[in-house]
Write an enzyme that holds these catalytic residues in place. Structure first.
Site, mmCIF file in Angstrom:
data_model
loop_
_atom_site.group_PDB
_atom_site.id
_atom_site.type_symbol
_atom_site.label_atom_id
_atom_site.label_comp_id
_atom_site.label_asym_id
_atom_site.label_seq_id
_atom_site.Cartn_x
_atom_site.Cartn_y
_atom_site.Cartn_z
ATOM 1 N N LYS A 176 0.407 4.063 -56.282
ATOM 2 C CA LYS A 176 -0.704 4.447 -55.401
ATOM 3 C C LYS A 176 -1.165 5.836 -55.830
ATOM 4 C CE LYS A 176 -1.948 5.099 -50.538
ATOM 5 N NZ LYS A 176 -1.486 4.983 -49.124
ATOM 6 N N ASP A 308 -2.372 1.272 -39.165
ATOM 7 C CA ASP A 308 -3.443 0.738 -40.010
ATOM 8 C C ASP A 308 -3.081 -0.668 -40.498
ATOM 9 O OD1 ASP A 308 -5.901 0.822 -41.202
ATOM 10 O OD2 ASP A 308 -5.272 1.975 -42.949
#
Length: 504
Positions: A176, A308
């Site tokens: 990431k 999220d």
């Protein structure tokens, strides 16, 4: 004073981000005054649009075509905001995603338009990804990874993820990497957005979005520091190690930094990918039950909530023994709840499930909303007031009710924004979380079956009855224990009865 502050911020943003620090290339998109001009132009356009359409002197709420005018007005404004989000990227996309996730709080025109940002965030070129890796890990990407898939596994508002292979061990990993422009743009963007929101609230006093700006100011710095995400990931891995079906990727610390995160790679399909689910013969009810169990324990037991849960962050697969696994990704955004709030929120949910209006009002008042407690109940439950009055635990959610709920949101938008501005701020991320999970259950076709209510009810009962045991006498503790067990038994019998009715 406000103008001076934003002016200094724009100048600062111009100096700090006008150039790429990797090759000193001029980047017009990161110039503060350019970003401000885009946002201000869009803001003025949206305000003028509303002034000349929905709030024009000739438009009356009693007009026969008022709903059509309102829908067209919201749709146009939402398209303008979507274009701004795509152009300025970064924080703007994050806010657009947030609004797009609040399907039970915002007009359908906004949520339908902006939720595309969950799957259509801008992609950073691979050469920029390599530069961030070199900048942060002090080695070229090909020294650390023998392979990096040039096509991202996913791109989000602040970062994107690539599949790679560690050169040292040959392990498959996910990297990431933060978009190179985000950190430099974030501070000035938040200042610009806050200024425009304040101006908008001055022109339209009923439309208050300061709660969203405040939340963004608190959360963005945390999400931009991947060391915090690494800590959150390890905390959750430890917290839920008893759930063998939950997979949380481990972190490779030696290949991670504040802008680069190297994680364990998992194969799987998105939790809302019905083709993948059907091809792999996964049970949608089991998926929904596990998701409900996980988030119920996060909210009501631990007070540490992954906030999220959009489908890109939740994968499912089947292990070699044929068991269903749930894989939870992206641990940058968490809500931390106090014990007092958890108990009040649990009691509010139980009052909704028990259809006890006096208690609904009591616990809504504790959360900061008294006069419009019914609206807060509907926002929390995601159901119409008629269904709340009839009892949501026995009345299944129908397509007609969903349509009625969505069509009613614009009628109470002013009141909704007031509640979001005044309610206990701990509930704000939970409202977003609730809406995202309901969206998943809707896609899976399990929302009307009330699948997630069972684990949530058990968690609420445990939260309500457990804490007093530590501060009570023997006989009082014994009484509380029996009341808790009786409540759990009633819940078990009730949901068993519901399952019989559902299969009848």
């Amino acid at each position: 004073m406000l103008g001076r502050t934003i002016g200094l911020g724009i100048l600062s943003g111009t100096v700090a981000t006008a150039y790429s620090f990797y090759e000193n290339d001029f980047n017009i998109d990161s110039v503060g005054i350019v970003r401000f001009s885009r946002a201000a132009t869009t803001g003025i356009h949206v305000m003028y649009h509303y002034k000349t359409t929905l709030y024009a002197p000739s438009v009356s709420k009693t007009s026969p075509n008022y709903q059509e005018i309102r829908s067209k007005s919201h749709s146009k404004a939402a398209e303008l905001l979507l274009e701004l989000c795509r152009t300025n990227k970064g924080v703007y996309i994050k806010i657009g995603q947030h609004i797009g996730a609040l399907e039970n709080l915002f007009p359908k025109e906004y949520t339908d338009t902006l939720k595309v940002l969950h799957s259509q965030a801008p992609i950073t070129p691979l050469k920029e990804i390599y530069k961030v890796i070199k900048e942060d890990l002090k080695q070229d990407a090909d020294q650390l990874f023998s392979e990096i898939d040039p096509k991202p596994l996913g791109a989000a508002s602040l970062a994107q993820v690539h599949k790679a292979k560690l050169r040292s061990t040959g392990e498959n990993v996910a990297i990431k990497v933060q978009h190179s422009y985000v950190r430099g743009d974030a501070k000035i963007d938040i200042a610009i957005i806050e200024t425009l929101v304040n101006i908008g609230s001055y022109i339209f006093p009923d439309f208050k979005f300061q709660w969203l700006v405040k939340q963004t100011k608190q959360n963005i710095p945390k999400e931009l520091d991947f060391t915090i995400e690494a800590q959150n990931t390890e905390t959750l891995r430890s917290m839920f190690k008893h759930l063998k079906w939950l997979k949380v990727p481990k972190i490779y610390d030696e290949f991670s930094s504040s802008r680069v995160l190297t994680l364990e790679f998992f194969e799987g399909g998105q939790i809302n990918d019905l083709d993948y689910i059907n091809q792999n013969k996964l049970n949608v009810n089991e998926i929904s039950d596990k998701l409900g169990s996980l988030y119920s324990e996060m909210i009501f037991k631990n007070g540490f909530v992954h906030s999220d849960p959009h489908p890109g962050n939740l994968l499912v697969n089947k292990d070699k023994n044929g068991r269903l696994n749930l894989i939870l990704l992206d641990h940058g955004l968490y809500a931390t709840l106090t014990d007092s709030f958890r108990r009040t929120y649990a009691k509010l949910w139980m009052s909704i499930l028990d259809n006890n209006h006096d208690r609904m009002k009591k616990y809504c008042t504790k959360l900061g909303v008294a006069e419009m407690y019914g609206l807060l109940v509907c926002m929390v439950a995601g159901r119409t007031w008629d269904s709340v009055q009839d009892g949501i635990a026995t009345k299944k959610l129908t397509d007609a009710e969903k349509e009625k709920f969505q069509s009613g949101i614009p009628l109470v938008l002013t009141e909704t924004l007031y509640i979001l501005q005044t309610v206990n701020p701990q509930i704000l991320l939970l409202l977003k979380t609730n809406d995202l999970i309901r969206g998943i259950d809707t896609t899976l076709g399990t929302l009307s079956k009330l699948t997630s209510l069972r684990p949530m009810t058990v968690s609420c009962i445990n939260t309500i009855y457990d804490k007093p045991l530590y501060n009570s006498s023997f006989w009082s503790s014994l009484s509380i224990h029996f009341r808790k067990q009786w409540s759990l038994l009633k819940a078990k019998l009730f949901f068993f009865w519901l399952s019989i009715i559902d299969t009848a």
